[in-house]
Design a protein around this motif. Structure first.
Motif, PDB file in Angstrom:
ATOM      1  N   ALA A 185       0.693   1.970  -7.074  1.00  0.00           N
ATOM      2  CA  ALA A 185       0.083   0.832  -7.774  1.00  0.00           C
ATOM      3  C   ALA A 185       0.618   0.751  -9.201  1.00  0.00           C
ATOM      4  CB  ALA A 185      -1.434   0.960  -7.781  1.00  0.00           C
ATOM      5  N   ASP A 186       0.549  -0.450  -9.763  1.00  0.00           N
ATOM      6  CA  ASP A 186       1.055  -0.673 -11.121  1.00  0.00           C
ATOM      7  C   ASP A 186       0.254   0.061 -12.191  1.00  0.00           C
ATOM      8  OD1 ASP A 186       2.970  -2.336 -10.094  1.00  0.00           O
ATOM      9  OD2 ASP A 186       1.982  -4.195 -10.664  1.00  0.00           O
ATOM     10  N   ASN A 187      -0.949   0.506 -11.858  1.00  0.00           N
ATOM     11  CA  ASN A 187      -1.799   1.153 -12.864  1.00  0.00           C
ATOM     12  C   ASN A 187      -1.787   2.673 -12.742  1.00  0.00           C
ATOM     13  OD1 ASN A 187      -3.232   1.226 -10.464  1.00  0.00           O
ATOM     14  ND2 ASN A 187      -5.221   0.818 -11.410  1.00  0.00           N
ATOM     15  N   ALA A 188      -0.617   3.234 -12.374  1.00  0.00           N
ATOM     16  CA  ALA A 188      -0.383   4.678 -12.424  1.00  0.00           C
ATOM     17  C   ALA A 188      -1.270   5.465 -11.468  1.00  0.00           C
ATOM     18  CB  ALA A 188      -0.525   5.203 -13.849  1.00  0.00           C
ATOM     19  N   GLN A 189      -1.418   4.950 -10.260  1.00  0.00           N
ATOM     20  CA  GLN A 189      -2.096   5.706  -9.222  1.00  0.00           C
ATOM     21  C   GLN A 189      -1.439   5.401  -7.873  1.00  0.00           C
ATOM     22  OE1 GLN A 189      -6.235   4.635  -8.851  1.00  0.00           O
ATOM     23  NE2 GLN A 189      -5.821   2.458  -8.796  1.00  0.00           N
ATOM     24  N   VAL A 190      -1.763   6.219  -6.878  1.00  0.00           N
ATOM     25  CA  VAL A 190      -1.207   6.008  -5.551  1.00  0.00           C
ATOM     26  C   VAL A 190      -2.328   5.908  -4.533  1.00  0.00           C
ATOM     27  CG1 VAL A 190       1.035   7.083  -5.977  1.00  0.00           C
ATOM     28  CG2 VAL A 190      -0.886   8.502  -5.231  1.00  0.00           C
ATOM     29  N   LEU A 191      -2.087   5.095  -3.514  1.00  0.00           N
ATOM     30  CA  LEU A 191      -2.960   5.017  -2.350  1.00  0.00           C
ATOM     31  C   LEU A 191      -2.329   5.845  -1.243  1.00  0.00           C
ATOM     32  CD1 LEU A 191      -5.316   3.621  -0.691  1.00  0.00           C
ATOM     33  CD2 LEU A 191      -3.553   1.966  -0.003  1.00  0.00           C
ATOM     34  N   LYS A 192      -3.091   6.765  -0.679  1.00  0.00           N
ATOM     35  CA  LYS A 192      -2.647   7.545   0.483  1.00  0.00           C
ATOM     36  C   LYS A 192      -3.582   7.257   1.646  1.00  0.00           C
ATOM     37  CE  LYS A 192      -2.746  11.374  -1.916  1.00  0.00           C
ATOM     38  NZ  LYS A 192      -2.666  12.802  -2.282  1.00  0.00           N
ATOM     39  N   ALA A 193      -2.997   7.054   2.832  1.00  0.00           N
ATOM     40  CA  ALA A 193      -3.817   6.709   3.999  1.00  0.00           C
ATOM     41  C   ALA A 193      -3.039   6.980   5.270  1.00  0.00           C
ATOM     42  CB  ALA A 193      -4.239   5.240   3.939  1.00  0.00           C
ATOM     43  N   ARG A 194      -3.764   6.992   6.392  1.00  0.00           N
ATOM     44  CA  ARG A 194      -3.158   7.021   7.712  1.00  0.00           C
ATOM     45  C   ARG A 194      -3.080   5.591   8.235  1.00  0.00           C
ATOM     46  NH1 ARG A 194      -0.741  11.358  10.141  1.00  0.00           N
ATOM     47  NH2 ARG A 194      -1.802  11.048  12.153  1.00  0.00           N
ATOM     48  N   VAL A 195      -1.979   5.274   8.880  1.00  0.00           N
ATOM     49  CA  VAL A 195      -1.786   3.937   9.434  1.00  0.00           C
ATOM     50  C   VAL A 195      -2.379   3.897  10.837  1.00  0.00           C
ATOM     51  CG1 VAL A 195      -0.093   2.213  10.140  1.00  0.00           C
ATOM     52  CG2 VAL A 195       0.284   3.572   8.063  1.00  0.00           C
ATOM     53  N   GLU A 196      -3.283   2.950  11.062  1.00  0.00           N
ATOM     54  CA  GLU A 196      -3.914   2.788  12.361  1.00  0.00           C
ATOM     55  C   GLU A 196      -3.274   1.624  13.111  1.00  0.00           C
ATOM     56  OE1 GLU A 196      -6.144   4.815  13.684  1.00  0.00           O
ATOM     57  OE2 GLU A 196      -6.131   6.066  11.877  1.00  0.00           O
ATOM     58  N   THR A 197      -3.102   1.805  14.428  1.00  0.00           N
ATOM     59  CA  THR A 197      -2.545   0.756  15.267  1.00  0.00           C
ATOM     60  C   THR A 197      -3.419   0.557  16.503  1.00  0.00           C
ATOM     61  OG1 THR A 197      -1.126   2.318  16.461  1.00  0.00           O
ATOM     62  CG2 THR A 197      -0.185   1.233  14.516  1.00  0.00           C
ATOM     63  N   SER A 198      -3.287  -0.603  17.097  1.00  0.00           N
ATOM     64  CA  SER A 198      -3.964  -0.922  18.357  1.00  0.00           C
ATOM     65  C   SER A 198      -2.990  -1.711  19.215  1.00  0.00           C
ATOM     66  CB  SER A 198      -5.231  -1.739  18.098  1.00  0.00           C
ATOM     67  OG  SER A 198      -5.851  -2.106  19.308  1.00  0.00           O
ATOM     68  N   ASP A 199      -2.671  -1.184  20.387  1.00  0.00           N
ATOM     69  CA  ASP A 199      -1.694  -1.819  21.276  1.00  0.00           C
ATOM     70  C   ASP A 199      -0.361  -2.039  20.567  1.00  0.00           C
ATOM     71  OD1 ASP A 199      -3.522  -1.957  23.409  1.00  0.00           O
ATOM     72  OD2 ASP A 199      -4.351  -3.847  22.636  1.00  0.00           O
ATOM     73  N   GLY A 200       0.021  -1.064  19.733  1.00  0.00           N
ATOM     74  CA  GLY A 200       1.293  -1.127  19.049  1.00  0.00           C
ATOM     75  C   GLY A 200       1.333  -2.030  17.840  1.00  0.00           C
ATOM     76  N   ARG A 201       0.203  -2.580  17.430  1.00  0.00           N
ATOM     77  CA  ARG A 201       0.148  -3.491  16.286  1.00  0.00           C
ATOM     78  C   ARG A 201      -0.708  -2.874  15.188  1.00  0.00           C
ATOM     79  NH1 ARG A 201       1.970  -8.417  18.047  1.00  0.00           N
ATOM     80  NH2 ARG A 201       1.100  -9.501  16.255  1.00  0.00           N
ATOM     81  N   LEU A 202      -0.336  -3.157  13.949  1.00  0.00           N
ATOM     82  CA  LEU A 202      -1.123  -2.648  12.825  1.00  0.00           C
ATOM     83  C   LEU A 202      -2.572  -3.114  12.945  1.00  0.00           C
ATOM     84  CD1 LEU A 202       1.306  -3.335   9.819  1.00  0.00           C
ATOM     85  CD2 LEU A 202       0.773  -1.114  10.837  1.00  0.00           C
ATOM     86  N   SER A 203      -3.504  -2.188  12.718  1.00  0.00           N
ATOM     87  CA  SER A 203      -4.921  -2.565  12.769  1.00  0.00           C
ATOM     88  C   SER A 203      -5.689  -2.174  11.511  1.00  0.00           C
ATOM     89  CB  SER A 203      -5.599  -1.944  13.996  1.00  0.00           C
ATOM     90  OG  SER A 203      -5.501  -0.534  13.970  1.00  0.00           O
ATOM     91  N   GLY A 204      -5.135  -1.292  10.684  1.00  0.00           N
ATOM     92  CA  GLY A 204      -5.836  -0.918   9.457  1.00  0.00           C
ATOM     93  C   GLY A 204      -5.369   0.409   8.909  1.00  0.00           C
ATOM     94  N   LEU A 205      -6.115   0.912   7.929  1.00  0.00           N
ATOM     95  CA  LEU A 205      -5.847   2.192   7.297  1.00  0.00           C
ATOM     96  C   LEU A 205      -7.069   3.082   7.460  1.00  0.00           C
ATOM     97  CD1 LEU A 205      -4.223   1.046   3.909  1.00  0.00           C
ATOM     98  CD2 LEU A 205      -3.054   1.610   6.056  1.00  0.00           C
ATOM     99  N   SER A 206      -6.839   4.349   7.785  1.00  0.00           N
ATOM    100  CA  SER A 206      -7.941   5.307   7.851  1.00  0.00           C
ATOM    101  C   SER A 206      -7.809   6.323   6.729  1.00  0.00           C
ATOM    102  CB  SER A 206      -7.962   6.013   9.206  1.00  0.00           C
ATOM    103  OG  SER A 206      -6.788   6.769   9.408  1.00  0.00           O
ATOM    104  N   ASN A 207      -8.954   6.819   6.276  1.00  0.00           N
ATOM    105  CA  ASN A 207      -9.023   7.820   5.203  1.00  0.00           C
ATOM    106  C   ASN A 207      -8.256   7.404   3.949  1.00  0.00           C
ATOM    107  OD1 ASN A 207     -10.476   9.580   6.992  1.00  0.00           O
ATOM    108  ND2 ASN A 207      -8.513  10.205   7.871  1.00  0.00           N
ATOM    109  N   PRO A 208      -8.422   6.168   3.476  1.00  0.00           N
ATOM    110  CA  PRO A 208      -7.704   5.762   2.263  1.00  0.00           C
ATOM    111  C   PRO A 208      -8.264   6.450   1.020  1.00  0.00           C
ATOM    112  CG  PRO A 208      -9.209   4.030   2.968  1.00  0.00           C
ATOM    113  CD  PRO A 208      -9.255   5.083   4.033  1.00  0.00           C
ATOM    114  N   VAL A 209      -7.350   6.945   0.198  1.00  0.00           N
ATOM    115  CA  VAL A 209      -7.721   7.657  -1.030  1.00  0.00           C
ATOM    116  C   VAL A 209      -6.838   7.158  -2.166  1.00  0.00           C
ATOM    117  CG1 VAL A 209      -7.793   9.906  -2.187  1.00  0.00           C
ATOM    118  CG2 VAL A 209      -8.461   9.725   0.221  1.00  0.00           C
ATOM    119  N   LEU A 210      -7.452   6.810  -3.289  1.00  0.00           N
ATOM    120  CA  LEU A 210      -6.725   6.474  -4.510  1.00  0.00           C
ATOM    121  C   LEU A 210      -6.708   7.696  -5.419  1.00  0.00           C
ATOM    122  CD1 LEU A 210      -7.946   2.855  -5.409  1.00  0.00           C
ATOM    123  CD2 LEU A 210      -5.611   3.536  -4.774  1.00  0.00           C
ATOM    124  N   SER A 211      -5.498   8.059  -5.901  1.00  0.00           N
ATOM    125  CA  SER A 211      -5.357   9.242  -6.748  1.00  0.00           C
ATOM    126  C   SER A 211      -4.543   8.899  -7.988  1.00  0.00           C
ATOM    127  CB  SER A 211      -4.647  10.367  -5.993  1.00  0.00           C
ATOM    128  OG  SER A 211      -5.352  10.736  -4.840  1.00  0.00           O
TER     129      SER A 211
END
Length: 334
Positions: A96-122
Motif C-alpha cells: 500500500a502507498d501508506n507504508a504497509q503491506v496486506l498479506k492474505a491467502r487467495v481463495e478460489t471457487s471452481d477455479g475462479r477468484l472468490s476472495g481473501l482469507s486471513n487478511p492482515v495489514l502490517s
C-alpha cells in the motif's frame, strides 16, 4: 504522484491541482497500523471483464479468468500499488502507498477468484525500529520479492529499501540499498513505480530492475548495472513490471483522462532488450477498453498454475470512495 494519477478523484478539479502541488494529498492517506492487524475484507465477484460483451473471454494475448472487487470497512485498507503472489498463487502480498503491506491467502471457487482469507495489514519498519510511515520513506510505490529479500521502492525521497522475509512470511528490518544518483534525481512525483527481480536463468541473472513512471529504467544490482529508457506511447505511464519465467518482462501501464478515466495496458519486453543504454519497446499484450472493469491498475504479479502463466493485476483506489480495489486474473496465451 501526479494529478492525472490520483489527486483529481480525491479533491476534484482545481482543488486537486493545488493538493498535487503542495503535497497536501498525502494527508488523505490513513495511518498504517502500529502492528500486524487482522481485518475483514469482502469480495464481490467479477465474472466478466467487458460489461458490454459478457461472453467475450479473449482480450489481445490474454484470456480473462476472473476477478474480485475487494472492500473493507477498515479505512487503512486500499492504496495498493505493488503485488506479489507465491509460485503456486495461493499467497498474496500487496504493498500500500501508506507504508504497509496486506498479506492474505487467495481463495478460489471452481477455479475462479472468490476472495481473501486471513487478511492482515502490517506496517513496514526499518531496522532501527522506526516505522517507514514516520520516516522520510513514507511514500511506498513499488514492491518485489525474491527468496528471503523484499524490495520496496519509495517516491519523493527516492530510495529502494531492502527487507528480510522470515520463514513465517513477516517482512522485517528494512535497510536502504545504494541506488544511482539518477534515481535520486528523478522528479518528486515520478519515482520508481515498478520493481522486479529477473529470473536467475535470464540474461540479467537475478538483477533487481526498477522503472520510473516517466520511463527511466535502472538495472540496480548485478554485473550489468546501468540505465535504459522505456519508449512510452499513447499517454501511458509505467506502474509496474514482473518477469516471465524465461526472462521476458511484462510492463503494466496506466493512463488517465478527465473524460475517459482510467485505462491500462500490458506490454511484453524481450529479455535481451533489457540492457544498459538501450531504448526499450515491446509488443502490446492487452489494452483496456471503456467497457472493461478496470480501475487505477498499479500492481502486477506473475505465477504458474500447471501449464498456465497467470497474470494478476491490482488497482490503487487512492483510499477514495470514488474508486475500487479490484484484483483481476488473466492467462497468457501462446
Amino acid at each position: 504522484m501526479r494529478l492525472t494519477r490520483r489527486n483529481f478523484l480525491i479533491g476534484g478539479g482545481a482543488a486537486a491541482a493545488t493538493m498535487a502541488c503542495t503535497g497536501v494529498a498525502l494527508a488523505q492517506r490513513p495511518q498504517a497500523f502500529r502492528g500486524a492487524t487482522s481485518i475483514d475484507v469482502e469480495a464481490r465477484p467479477i465474472s466478466r471483464l467487458s460489461t458490454t460483451d459478457p461472453d467475450r473471454s479473449r482480450f489481445g494475448a490474454l484470456m480473462f479468468r476472473s476477478g474480485v472487487d475487494l472492500r473493507s470497512r477498515v479505512s487503512a485498507f486500499g492504496g495498493f500499488s505493488g503485488l506479489w503472489r507465491s509460485p503456486d498463487g495461493q499467497d498474496l502480498i500487496a504493498l500500500a502507498d501508506n507504508a504497509q503491506v496486506l498479506k492474505a491467502r487467495v481463495e478460489t471457487s471452481d477455479g475462479r477468484l472468490s476472495g481473501l482469507s486471513n487478511p492482515v495489514l502490517s506496517p513496514l519498519i526499518l531496522s532501527n525500529g522506526v516505522p517507514l510511515r514516520r520516516s522520510r520513506y513514507y511514500d511506498t510505490e513499488s514492491f518485489a520479492l525474491a527468496g528471503n529479500a523484499a524490495y520496496v521502492g519509495v517516491e519523493r525521497n527516492h530510495a529502494v529499501i531492502k527487507f528480510e522475509r522470515t520463514d513465517s512470511g513477516s517482512i522485517i528490518r528494512g535497510v536502504p540499498i545504494p541506488v544511482p544518483e539518477a534515481v535520486k534525481d528523478l522528479p518528486s512525483n515520478g519515482g520508481l513505480e515498478a520493481l522486479g527481480v529477473a529470473p536467475r536463468r535470464s540474461p540479467l541473472n537475478g538483477a533487481l530492475v526498477g522503472i520510473a513512471e516517466g520511463g527511466s529504467g535502472f538495472i540496480l544490482t548485478g554485473p550489468r548495472q546501468g540505465t535504459f529508457e522505456i519508449v512510452l506511447s499513447g499517454g501511458y505511464a509505467v506502474t509496474d513490471l514482473a518477469f516471465l519465467p524465461e526472462g521476458d518482462a511484462v510492463l503494466l501501464e496506466r493512463r488517465f483522462s478527465l473524460f475517459g478515466f482510467f485505462g491500462c495496458r500490458l506490454r511484453r519486453i524481450e529479455a535481451a532488450a533489457l540492457k544498459a543504454g538501450a531504448s526499450v519497446d515491446g509488443a502490446v499484450l492487452y489494452e483496456s477498453e471503456a467497457s472493461h472493469q478496470v480501475d487505477n491498475m498499479e500492481g502486477l504479479a506473475i505465477h504458474k498454475e500447471g501449464r498456465d502463466t497467470v497474470l494478476s493485476l491490482i488497482s490503487d483506489d487512492n483510499f477514495s470512495s470514488l474508486q475500487k480495489t479490484v484484483l483481476l486474473e488473466f492467462s497468457l496465451l501462446g
